[in-house]
Design a protein around this motif. Structure first.
Motif, PDB file in Angstrom:
ATOM      1  N   PHE A   1     -95.833  84.201 -29.838  1.00  0.00           N
ATOM      2  CA  PHE A   1     -95.783  82.894 -29.571  1.00  0.00           C
ATOM      3  C   PHE A   1     -94.154  82.575 -29.328  1.00  0.00           C
ATOM      4  N   VAL A   2     -93.983  81.276 -28.564  1.00  0.00           N
ATOM      5  CA  VAL A   2     -92.298  80.887 -28.569  1.00  0.00           C
ATOM      6  C   VAL A   2     -92.073  79.583 -29.186  1.00  0.00           C
TER       7      VAL A   2
ATOM      8  N   MET B   1     -92.283  85.915 -33.071  1.00  0.00           N
ATOM      9  CA  MET B   1     -91.770  84.817 -32.327  1.00  0.00           C
ATOM     10  C   MET B   1     -90.636  84.901 -31.543  1.00  0.00           C
ATOM     11  N   VAL B   2     -90.749  84.472 -30.332  1.00  0.00           N
ATOM     12  CA  VAL B   2     -89.713  84.555 -29.311  1.00  0.00           C
ATOM     13  C   VAL B   2     -88.736  83.291 -29.843  1.00  0.00           C
ATOM     14  N   ALA B   3     -87.529  83.751 -30.393  1.00  0.00           N
ATOM     15  CA  ALA B   3     -86.750  82.593 -31.090  1.00  0.00           C
ATOM     16  C   ALA B   3     -85.804  81.757 -30.060  1.00  0.00           C
ATOM     17  N   ASP B   4     -86.235  81.009 -29.365  1.00  0.00           N
ATOM     18  CA  ASP B   4     -85.533  80.598 -28.233  1.00  0.00           C
ATOM     19  C   ASP B   4     -84.649  79.281 -28.820  1.00  0.00           C
TER      20      ASP B   4
ATOM     21  N   SER C   1    -106.737  91.850 -44.243  1.00  0.00           N
ATOM     22  CA  SER C   1    -105.429  92.025 -43.825  1.00  0.00           C
ATOM     23  C   SER C   1    -104.638  92.237 -45.353  1.00  0.00           C
ATOM     24  N   ARG C   2    -103.459  92.952 -45.339  1.00  0.00           N
ATOM     25  CA  ARG C   2    -102.446  93.457 -46.164  1.00  0.00           C
ATOM     26  C   ARG C   2    -101.519  92.407 -46.535  1.00  0.00           C
ATOM     27  N   GLY C   3    -101.477  91.136 -45.705  1.00  0.00           N
ATOM     28  CA  GLY C   3    -100.520  90.133 -45.739  1.00  0.00           C
ATOM     29  C   GLY C   3     -99.994  89.750 -44.517  1.00  0.00           C
ATOM     30  N   ARG C   4     -99.144  88.734 -44.633  1.00  0.00           N
ATOM     31  CA  ARG C   4     -98.729  88.170 -43.304  1.00  0.00           C
ATOM     32  C   ARG C   4     -97.382  88.261 -43.136  1.00  0.00           C
ATOM     33  N   ILE C   5     -96.991  88.824 -41.723  1.00  0.00           N
ATOM     34  CA  ILE C   5     -95.573  89.107 -41.466  1.00  0.00           C
ATOM     35  C   ILE C   5     -94.960  88.092 -40.430  1.00  0.00           C
ATOM     36  N   LEU C   6     -94.046  87.458 -40.617  1.00  0.00           N
ATOM     37  CA  LEU C   6     -93.215  86.658 -39.579  1.00  0.00           C
ATOM     38  C   LEU C   6     -91.943  87.519 -39.184  1.00  0.00           C
ATOM     39  N   SER C   7     -91.813  87.678 -37.944  1.00  0.00           N
ATOM     40  CA  SER C   7     -90.674  88.301 -37.481  1.00  0.00           C
ATOM     41  C   SER C   7     -90.441  87.785 -35.885  1.00  0.00           C
ATOM     42  N   GLY C   8     -89.245  87.375 -35.645  1.00  0.00           N
ATOM     43  CA  GLY C   8     -89.092  87.147 -34.309  1.00  0.00           C
ATOM     44  C   GLY C   8     -87.704  87.865 -33.683  1.00  0.00           C
ATOM     45  N   MET C   9     -87.323  87.487 -32.367  1.00  0.00           N
ATOM     46  CA  MET C   9     -86.109  87.919 -31.944  1.00  0.00           C
ATOM     47  C   MET C   9     -85.630  86.865 -30.878  1.00  0.00           C
ATOM     48  N   ARG C  10     -84.460  86.746 -30.792  1.00  0.00           N
ATOM     49  CA  ARG C  10     -83.731  85.747 -29.674  1.00  0.00           C
ATOM     50  C   ARG C  10     -84.228  86.551 -28.500  1.00  0.00           C
ATOM     51  N   PRO C  11     -84.403  85.523 -27.590  1.00  0.00           N
ATOM     52  CA  PRO C  11     -84.697  86.069 -26.166  1.00  0.00           C
ATOM     53  C   PRO C  11     -83.442  86.707 -25.639  1.00  0.00           C
TER      54      PRO C  11
ATOM     55  N   LEU D   1     -80.031  78.951 -29.174  1.00  0.00           N
ATOM     56  CA  LEU D   1     -79.149  77.809 -28.846  1.00  0.00           C
ATOM     57  C   LEU D   1     -77.939  77.540 -29.806  1.00  0.00           C
ATOM     58  N   THR D   2     -78.463  78.200 -31.061  1.00  0.00           N
ATOM     59  CA  THR D   2     -77.302  77.846 -32.140  1.00  0.00           C
ATOM     60  C   THR D   2     -76.038  78.702 -31.715  1.00  0.00           C
ATOM     61  N   THR D   3     -75.908  79.923 -30.662  1.00  0.00           N
ATOM     62  CA  THR D   3     -74.658  80.277 -30.310  1.00  0.00           C
ATOM     63  C   THR D   3     -74.686  80.204 -28.943  1.00  0.00           C
ATOM     64  N   GLY D   4     -75.424  79.897 -28.128  1.00  0.00           N
ATOM     65  CA  GLY D   4     -75.506  79.934 -26.687  1.00  0.00           C
ATOM     66  C   GLY D   4     -76.180  78.715 -26.137  1.00  0.00           C
ATOM     67  N   TYR D   5     -75.594  77.260 -26.471  1.00  0.00           N
ATOM     68  CA  TYR D   5     -76.347  76.294 -25.935  1.00  0.00           C
ATOM     69  C   TYR D   5     -75.987  75.926 -24.747  1.00  0.00           C
ATOM     70  N   GLU D   6     -74.711  76.498 -24.239  1.00  0.00           N
ATOM     71  CA  GLU D   6     -74.065  76.041 -22.882  1.00  0.00           C
ATOM     72  C   GLU D   6     -74.747  76.039 -21.777  1.00  0.00           C
ATOM     73  N   ASP D   7     -75.255  77.718 -21.686  1.00  0.00           N
ATOM     74  CA  ASP D   7     -76.002  78.203 -20.513  1.00  0.00           C
ATOM     75  C   ASP D   7     -77.206  78.521 -20.903  1.00  0.00           C
ATOM     76  N   THR D   8     -78.417  77.866 -20.457  1.00  0.00           N
ATOM     77  CA  THR D   8     -79.677  78.171 -20.458  1.00  0.00           C
ATOM     78  C   THR D   8     -80.211  78.668 -19.529  1.00  0.00           C
ATOM     79  N   SER D   9     -79.552  78.992 -18.540  1.00  0.00           N
ATOM     80  CA  SER D   9     -80.196  79.373 -17.320  1.00  0.00           C
ATOM     81  C   SER D   9     -81.204  80.578 -17.551  1.00  0.00           C
ATOM     82  N   ARG D  10     -81.009  81.687 -18.225  1.00  0.00           N
ATOM     83  CA  ARG D  10     -81.706  82.616 -18.202  1.00  0.00           C
ATOM     84  C   ARG D  10     -82.974  82.842 -19.434  1.00  0.00           C
ATOM     85  N   ILE D  11     -82.810  81.773 -20.106  1.00  0.00           N
ATOM     86  CA  ILE D  11     -83.967  81.659 -21.491  1.00  0.00           C
ATOM     87  C   ILE D  11     -85.454  82.195 -20.951  1.00  0.00           C
TER      88      ILE D  11
END
Ligand code: SF4
Length: 358
Positions: A82-83, A41-44, A2-12, A48-58
């Motif tokens: 991972f989530v 990482m799925v950064a669920d 391995s050349r190193g470890r990467i951590l990268s995520g996206m908000r769902p 919530l930090t900007t959209g905590y009120e409606d979680t119906s589509r997460i």
């Protein structure tokens, strides 16, 4: 090796668009294929930090996004998907790190200021969780002892904060032991930004995107709407592929996309455009075909995974298990360094081991 470890995520955010691909996903696949150890990482919780009120589509947005990751070429045999909310150690480390950072430091993060401006938030009333989201990011990265974090230019201050937190933790708690955390490096994404079809920032809510899952007809319909040189009316008019700041022309989006997806042909297209030898309509059709061809393997791979939801669920559950193992190993070191393991401490006044039970 391995050349190193990467951590990268996206908000769902559901189905991904071309900007997500160019700005991140394409780079993840390249790094994976070059032998980096990728954690994605799925950064669920970040959602919530900007959209905590409606979680119906997460949940549905999570599965749509994971399908796009797999479609783009993230290989679950080589990369961990991972989530975040399924690895509770993120919450624990976030809490511990939150003691090491001042409120003033967080308020200086430029992206927080931009969010406050773009989302029309009141600085005085943003939530505690929103203010601290970059501390959660630091926990996300350091939990896996990532050596590198692929980011766009705007995210570099977050990696800098992560490095500060790692240094602070190591200084405060590791004077008499090996440092727990590495200081990860920001790894700038080469082609960081692709403008939306209308020339503004690409965003699904604006509707100026091409989705990775779009078919050829949708792609053609969307490319037809793309911003070009407004002064080029007829084919014989000399066009301006590049921006002309003197009259507010931001540059032809069709040509920008040619440079990314048709690099070998882009210069000739620009020459013909400037010489008045090319009309916008056929050029748009040409670009739509190039994009449809480029996205076809992604769309087809995505469709194969979408037919087997059990497999996708298994992939994510296996990723969650692997992420938990790594995260828990780090947390054991963290708790030990911070004296947060009551089970291992001597109880004052207890009889020496040899005398117990006499
Ligand atoms: S001919 Fe092509 S490059 Fe020139 S302005 Fe039209 S779309 Fe853009």
């Amino acid at each position: 090796m391995s050349r190193g470890r990467i951590l990268s995520g996206m908000r769902p955010t559901g189905r991904l668009h071309l900007g997500n691909y160019v700005g991140a996903l394409e780079n993840w696949v390249r790094l994976q294929n070059e032998g980096w150890q990728n954690f994605h990482m799925v950064a669920d919780w970040h959602m919530l930090t900007t959209g905590y009120e409606d979680t119906s589509r997460i949940q549905s947005d999570t599965w749509d996004m994971v399908l796009d990751w797999l479609g783009a070429g993230i290989d679950p045999e080589r990369s961990v998907i991972f989530v975040q909310s399924q690895v509770k150690q993120h919450a624990e480390l976030h809490l511990l790190f939150s003691m090491l950072v001042s409120k003033a430091r967080l308020e200086r993060i430029p992206t927080l200021k931009e969010q406050i401006r773009d989302l029309h938030l009141d600085e005085q009333t943003i939530s505690y969780g929103h203010l601290g989201y970059s501390v959660l990011q630091a926990a996300d990265i350091l939990l896996y002892k990532a050596t590198h974090v692929p980011v766009g230019e705007d995210q570099v201050p977050h990696v800098e904060l992560t490095r500060e937190i790692a240094r602070r933790f190591n200084f405060v708690y590791c004077q008499d032991r090996e440092p727990v955390f590495p200081e990860p490096e920001a790894q700038l994404t080469a082609f960081a930004r692709l403008r939306g079809l209308d020339g503004s920032r690409m965003s699904k809510s604006v509707g100026n995107t091409i989705l990775l899952s779009d078919g050829p007809e949708d792609i053609l319909a969307r490319v037809k709407q793309a911003y070009t040189d407004p002064k080029k009316i007829r084919a014989t008019d000399p066009g301006r592929p590049e921006a002309d700041p003197n009259d507010g022309h931001g540059g032809c989006v069709v040509w920008e996309y040619h440079r990314k997806f048709n690099p070998a042909g882009a210069e000739e297209i620009a020459r013909q455009c400037r010489a008045g030898e090319l009309a916008c309509v056929p050029d748009k059709k040409h670009l739509a075909q190039i994009l449809a061809d480029a996205l076809a393997p992604i769309r087809e791979r995505r469709a194969r995974y979408a037919k087997d939801p059990g497999l996708v669920r298994d992939i994510v559950e296996a990723g969650n298990r692997r992420a938990r193992e790594v995260a828990e190993a780090t947390m054991e070191q963290v708790r030990e360094a911070m004296n947060l393991e009551p089970g291992k401490a001597e109880v004052p006044g207890a009889a020496p081991h040899g005398e117990r039970g006499r």
